[in-house]
Every structure is written in C-alpha cells, then in structure tokens.
Design a protein around this motif. Sequence first.
Motif, mmCIF file in Angstrom:
data_model
loop_
_atom_site.group_PDB
_atom_site.id
_atom_site.type_symbol
_atom_site.label_atom_id
_atom_site.label_comp_id
_atom_site.label_asym_id
_atom_site.label_seq_id
_atom_site.Cartn_x
_atom_site.Cartn_y
_atom_site.Cartn_z
ATOM 1 N N GLU A 20 -25.044 -38.559 -23.458
ATOM 2 C CA GLU A 20 -26.264 -37.744 -23.497
ATOM 3 C C GLU A 20 -26.092 -36.432 -22.732
ATOM 4 O O GLU A 20 -26.935 -35.544 -22.820
ATOM 5 C CB GLU A 20 -27.434 -38.523 -22.894
ATOM 6 C CG GLU A 20 -27.959 -39.637 -23.767
ATOM 7 C CD GLU A 20 -28.633 -39.097 -25.026
ATOM 8 O OE1 GLU A 20 -29.248 -38.009 -24.952
ATOM 9 O OE2 GLU A 20 -28.523 -39.752 -26.069
ATOM 10 N N GLY A 21 -25.015 -36.330 -21.955
ATOM 11 C CA GLY A 21 -24.821 -35.135 -21.145
ATOM 12 C C GLY A 21 -25.625 -35.163 -19.868
ATOM 13 O O GLY A 21 -25.744 -34.139 -19.172
ATOM 14 N N ALA A 22 -26.165 -36.332 -19.523
ATOM 15 C CA ALA A 22 -27.006 -36.449 -18.329
ATOM 16 C C ALA A 22 -26.181 -36.486 -17.055
ATOM 17 O O ALA A 22 -26.655 -36.128 -15.981
ATOM 18 C CB ALA A 22 -27.877 -37.696 -18.431
ATOM 19 N N ILE A 23 -24.944 -36.971 -17.137
ATOM 20 C CA ILE A 23 -24.052 -37.046 -15.984
ATOM 21 C C ILE A 23 -22.702 -36.461 -16.371
ATOM 22 O O ILE A 23 -22.413 -36.259 -17.559
ATOM 23 C CB ILE A 23 -23.867 -38.492 -15.482
ATOM 24 C CG1 ILE A 23 -23.225 -39.361 -16.575
ATOM 25 C CG2 ILE A 23 -25.193 -39.088 -15.031
ATOM 26 C CD1 ILE A 23 -22.849 -40.754 -16.110
ATOM 27 N N SER A 24 -21.879 -36.192 -15.379
ATOM 28 C CA SER A 24 -20.542 -35.657 -15.629
ATOM 29 C C SER A 24 -19.519 -36.789 -15.602
ATOM 30 O O SER A 24 -19.824 -37.919 -15.218
ATOM 31 C CB SER A 24 -20.185 -34.621 -14.561
ATOM 32 O OG SER A 24 -20.036 -35.253 -13.295
ATOM 33 N N THR A 25 -18.279 -36.468 -15.975
ATOM 34 C CA THR A 25 -17.222 -37.475 -15.900
ATOM 35 C C THR A 25 -16.967 -37.886 -14.446
ATOM 36 O O THR A 25 -16.597 -39.025 -14.181
ATOM 37 C CB THR A 25 -15.914 -36.934 -16.511
ATOM 38 O OG1 THR A 25 -15.591 -35.666 -15.919
ATOM 39 C CG2 THR A 25 -16.057 -36.763 -18.014
ATOM 40 N N ASP A 26 -17.163 -36.956 -13.509
ATOM 41 C CA ASP A 26 -16.987 -37.305 -12.091
ATOM 42 C C ASP A 26 -18.039 -38.328 -11.662
ATOM 43 O O ASP A 26 -17.730 -39.275 -10.925
ATOM 44 C CB ASP A 26 -17.076 -36.060 -11.217
ATOM 45 C CG ASP A 26 -15.875 -35.137 -11.400
ATOM 46 O OD1 ASP A 26 -14.800 -35.644 -11.757
ATOM 47 O OD2 ASP A 26 -16.019 -33.930 -11.183
ATOM 48 N N ASP A 28 -29.823 -36.680 -9.463
ATOM 49 C CA ASP A 28 -30.193 -35.773 -8.377
ATOM 50 C C ASP A 28 -29.071 -35.501 -7.391
ATOM 51 O O ASP A 28 -29.220 -34.645 -6.513
ATOM 52 C CB ASP A 28 -31.391 -36.355 -7.601
ATOM 53 C CG ASP A 28 -32.614 -36.551 -8.480
ATOM 54 O OD1 ASP A 28 -32.942 -35.620 -9.240
ATOM 55 O OD2 ASP A 28 -33.213 -37.639 -8.415
ATOM 56 N N LEU A 29 -27.949 -36.223 -7.497
ATOM 57 C CA LEU A 29 -26.879 -36.090 -6.512
ATOM 58 C C LEU A 29 -25.602 -35.566 -7.151
ATOM 59 O O LEU A 29 -25.332 -35.832 -8.329
ATOM 60 C CB LEU A 29 -26.592 -37.447 -5.853
ATOM 61 C CG LEU A 29 -27.736 -38.095 -5.060
ATOM 62 C CD1 LEU A 29 -27.300 -39.465 -4.566
ATOM 63 C CD2 LEU A 29 -28.157 -37.211 -3.893
ATOM 64 N N ASP A 30 -24.813 -34.855 -6.352
ATOM 65 C CA ASP A 30 -23.483 -34.471 -6.818
ATOM 66 C C ASP A 30 -22.554 -35.675 -6.653
ATOM 67 O O ASP A 30 -22.878 -36.641 -5.953
ATOM 68 C CB ASP A 30 -22.961 -33.268 -6.022
ATOM 69 C CG ASP A 30 -22.862 -33.555 -4.532
ATOM 70 O OD1 ASP A 30 -21.950 -34.298 -4.141
ATOM 71 O OD2 ASP A 30 -23.712 -33.052 -3.775
ATOM 72 N N PRO A 31 -21.382 -35.658 -7.305
ATOM 73 C CA PRO A 31 -20.490 -36.831 -7.256
ATOM 74 C C PRO A 31 -20.096 -37.254 -5.846
ATOM 75 O O PRO A 31 -19.985 -38.453 -5.572
ATOM 76 C CB PRO A 31 -19.270 -36.373 -8.065
ATOM 77 C CG PRO A 31 -19.820 -35.360 -9.017
ATOM 78 C CD PRO A 31 -20.889 -34.637 -8.250
ATOM 79 N N LYS A 89 -27.648 -49.376 -12.817
ATOM 80 C CA LYS A 89 -28.886 -48.671 -13.131
ATOM 81 C C LYS A 89 -29.332 -47.802 -11.956
ATOM 82 O O LYS A 89 -29.760 -46.656 -12.142
ATOM 83 C CB LYS A 89 -29.981 -49.687 -13.492
ATOM 84 C CG LYS A 89 -31.310 -49.055 -13.868
ATOM 85 C CD LYS A 89 -32.331 -50.122 -14.255
ATOM 86 C CE LYS A 89 -33.676 -49.485 -14.607
ATOM 87 N NZ LYS A 89 -34.688 -50.521 -14.977
ATOM 88 N N HIS A 90 -29.232 -48.350 -10.743
ATOM 89 C CA HIS A 90 -29.622 -47.596 -9.550
ATOM 90 C C HIS A 90 -28.762 -46.343 -9.392
ATOM 91 O O HIS A 90 -29.284 -45.248 -9.124
ATOM 92 C CB HIS A 90 -29.504 -48.484 -8.316
ATOM 93 C CG HIS A 90 -29.716 -47.763 -7.028
ATOM 94 N ND1 HIS A 90 -30.949 -47.305 -6.626
ATOM 95 C CD2 HIS A 90 -28.836 -47.391 -6.040
ATOM 96 C CE1 HIS A 90 -30.840 -46.699 -5.458
ATOM 97 N NE2 HIS A 90 -29.563 -46.740 -5.087
ATOM 98 N N LEU A 91 -27.461 -46.477 -9.556
ATOM 99 C CA LEU A 91 -26.569 -45.335 -9.394
ATOM 100 C C LEU A 91 -26.781 -44.292 -10.478
ATOM 101 O O LEU A 91 -26.676 -43.082 -10.219
ATOM 102 C CB LEU A 91 -25.110 -45.817 -9.397
ATOM 103 C CG LEU A 91 -24.692 -46.655 -8.187
ATOM 104 C CD1 LEU A 91 -23.265 -47.166 -8.358
ATOM 105 C CD2 LEU A 91 -24.816 -45.851 -6.893
ATOM 106 N N LEU A 92 -27.087 -44.728 -11.692
ATOM 107 C CA LEU A 92 -27.369 -43.765 -12.766
ATOM 108 C C LEU A 92 -28.619 -42.955 -12.454
ATOM 109 O O LEU A 92 -28.663 -41.734 -12.709
ATOM 110 C CB LEU A 92 -27.530 -44.502 -14.098
ATOM 111 C CG LEU A 92 -26.232 -44.973 -14.764
ATOM 112 C CD1 LEU A 92 -26.534 -45.878 -15.950
ATOM 113 C CD2 LEU A 92 -25.408 -43.767 -15.201
ATOM 114 N N ASN A 93 -29.620 -43.597 -11.893
ATOM 115 C CA ASN A 93 -30.837 -42.863 -11.509
ATOM 116 C C ASN A 93 -30.539 -41.852 -10.402
ATOM 117 O O ASN A 93 -31.017 -40.714 -10.434
ATOM 118 C CB ASN A 93 -31.924 -43.842 -11.050
ATOM 119 C CG ASN A 93 -32.508 -44.636 -12.194
ATOM 120 O OD1 ASN A 93 -32.493 -44.186 -13.345
ATOM 121 N ND2 ASN A 93 -33.028 -45.822 -11.913
ATOM 122 N N GLU A 94 -29.742 -42.277 -9.431
ATOM 123 C CA GLU A 94 -29.413 -41.382 -8.321
ATOM 124 C C GLU A 94 -28.522 -40.229 -8.784
ATOM 125 O O GLU A 94 -28.580 -39.127 -8.226
ATOM 126 C CB GLU A 94 -28.708 -42.160 -7.206
ATOM 127 C CG GLU A 94 -29.582 -43.204 -6.529
ATOM 128 C CD GLU A 94 -30.732 -42.577 -5.756
ATOM 129 O OE1 GLU A 94 -30.624 -41.402 -5.359
ATOM 130 O OE2 GLU A 94 -31.745 -43.270 -5.547
#
Length: 421
Positions: free
Chosen positions: A115-121, A156-159, A148-153
């Motif tokens: 979905e492009g919501a997160i990066s590969t990092d 808003d957070l960088d890797p 699920k928790h980490l995906l939500n975080e």
Amino acid sequence: MAKDSRHGAHPVCRAVAKSRKKARSACSAQFWQMSDDEVSTALLEASRLRAQVAALELRLAAEADRREVGDEVGATDTASWWGHEIRQDRRAAKRRMRLAESLDRHAPTAAALAEGAISTDHARVITDCIDRLPDDLEDPSIPERAEKHLLNEALDLDPKSLAMLAKHVLTVVAPEIGEACDARALEREEREARAHAWLTMAPDGKGSYRGKFSIPTLHGEMLKKALLAFAAPKHQSSKKADEDATEVVERRPSPERMGDAFCELLERLPTDKLPKLGGLNASIVVLIDFTSLTSDTGRVVLESGQPISAAMARRMACEPGLIPAVLGSSSELLDLGRTARLFSGAQRRGLVITQRECTAVGCDWPAHLCHGHHDDSWLHGGKTDLKNARLLCPRHHARIHDPRFETTIHPDNQVTFHIRT
C-alpha cells in the motif's frame, strides 16, 4: 504484430513494462513548470510508489526463489543470480532475499508495504522483531498482536525509533510475560555482543589509519560520550576562542569533528594506567635525531617504521603517550650489568628501537610481542646489557632454549636454528 516476449501476457509483466515507460517519461518532464504544492505532493507520492515497487520486487524475488531460477545458469542460489543479473552487491541481494522470505510469512506487513504505507526499512524492523519472538509462547496470538502494534506505530515513527520500540514489544502486547522475556533477551544480546566484538584497522599509505569495529551498546555509548565531550560546542569554542572570538560553532558535531575528537581522546589517554605490552606501558617510541628535534623541518620514524613529521613529534613530545628517543643521547640508563636479571623498561625500548622485530631469520613478529633473551645466559654469568640482548618471539624463544637445536648468530645479528646431529 508479434507479442513482445520480454513483457509476456501476464498482467504483472505488462504492468511492470508500462510503469517503467511512464516513469522514464516523468523523469524527462520539465519540473520547473510544477507548483510548489505539486512538487511536494509528487515527492511524497513517489516515496510511496517506491515502497509499492519494492513490495512487488520482493514478492517476485520470493517466487523466483521458490522456482530456483538461478539453477538454470548454475548460480549458488537465487540471491547470487539476482545480484549478478542487476550488478548489485551480493550481500545486499542476500539481505533483500531474506526480507522477501520474511514478508512471505508476514502477510499484514507485506500488505502495508504494498500500500506504500511503510518503507522496506520499516518492514525489515517488523519482520525481524516478529521472527525473534520466543517459539514457546503459550498464547499463539501474541506474534499477530505484536505485528499489528508495530504496523500502527510505523505510521508515526522512523525505522530507527521503531527498532527501539520493537525491542520491548512484548512488554506492550503481553505485559504478563514481556518483562521477563525482555530481560532474558537483553542479557543474551549483551553476551553475544561482547563475545562477537571486533575491530580492524590498517594504515592506508596516505598518512592515515582506516578501520571499523563492532562493540556492545554500553561500550559504544561510553565511546560516544567521551568523543562528544571533546567535540561539544563548548569545548570547541574554548579551543578556538583565541583564534576568533566571534566564530559560531555548529551545534551538531560533524563526522570530521568527531574524528578530531577521537584523536584528542587518544592523545590524552593516561598510558601509565594502561596494561603493559611487551614489558612496557603502551607508549609510542619515536626515533628522532638531535638535528630534526631542533629544526623546523624533518622526518622521524615510529618504532613500527611508520614516518611522521618532526613538527608532530615535537608537539607530542610532552604527552605521556609518546617517548622521544633522541639518538646519541644517554638520558636513560640502558646498561644494568649484573644488577638485574630482567631487562628494564628502558632496555626494552632500546631493543625495540634497534631490532624492530624477532631476530630469528624469516620471522616478522613485531618487537612489542617478543621476549628479551640473553645471548650469554644470565645463569652462567651473562650480563643484562643491550649488547647481550636480543628479541625473540615466544616460539623462537622456546626453541633457543631447546637442547635439540643449536644456533648460529650471523653478522647482521640474525639467528638461525639447526637440529643437532
């Protein structure tokens, strides 16, 4: 018209080919015609597009690995074939292949990347964290909740910040067991970090040493804090106050300033507190003649044979980590006669200067790792003098005392060994 076999009939093949064509066209567009909002929006969307393309690439990599496509050309594995075909670093290709395999097992993270919501990092941090969870968890839903928790975080957070949070994810999603598991994991991590600590360094032939290292977190923080103390704006400002009172020092230490701080830290080490090396404190001996010591120019040599300028030697001469050995000087007692059996620190320095390495023919062990040996045995009246001393590595020192061997000392002071007949 014949169908292009490179693109094939499958929708994935057509989509990839079309996307490449459109991306190539977009790269050649006139960006100056875009508004500020269009530039910023396009940049953010391009970043999301990159994540989606990576998701497609990794899914294809996993499928290629399942089909063992590299076998057709005799590649060791799919990652090696992939790296060769796209001229990519093999280690990088293997890292991406490991991520592809992990995403195959973690559908929610793979979907977020698509979905492009997160990066590969982000995806690598999440999958690594879930894969490290204990295998004996009593509640089988914990890995799913942690992911699920980490995906939500991750929204808003960088890797880097996400990785720090991931180390304690069990404390959040399963507090009843998380604290104990985190403690055990941390202790194991610290043991492994200390056991696998390493450092490499070597001269580059251009006046510098280059190296890299891996040390535990605690020691890394200790080193970082010590360097920041030297690289901090206050320290730098005080050093430069006499040069320019109005100079503005940057707030964030640059790599160059941290490198300068590292040099300053080494220069200030109390060598009298360091462990002894070869019977001496870990001090650097510099060979310098009186002319070079007093002139503005010149070249001197360290005990290892590496050259430095006379100006540098004069500057460092008052520091505890450097001992100037002025040739022809008698400022140190180097001949103890029969007053002692073991060679003194001064004598050891003299041997380091004159012999440089093990005196056995063909041996290149450095002087600081060698033993001091009496050519004429001290037990049989031999004096503890420099003219009766030689450096031998532990192996050759044992051999010279082995009655099975006899020795020959050559005019150049080198020793050879022969089995007695």
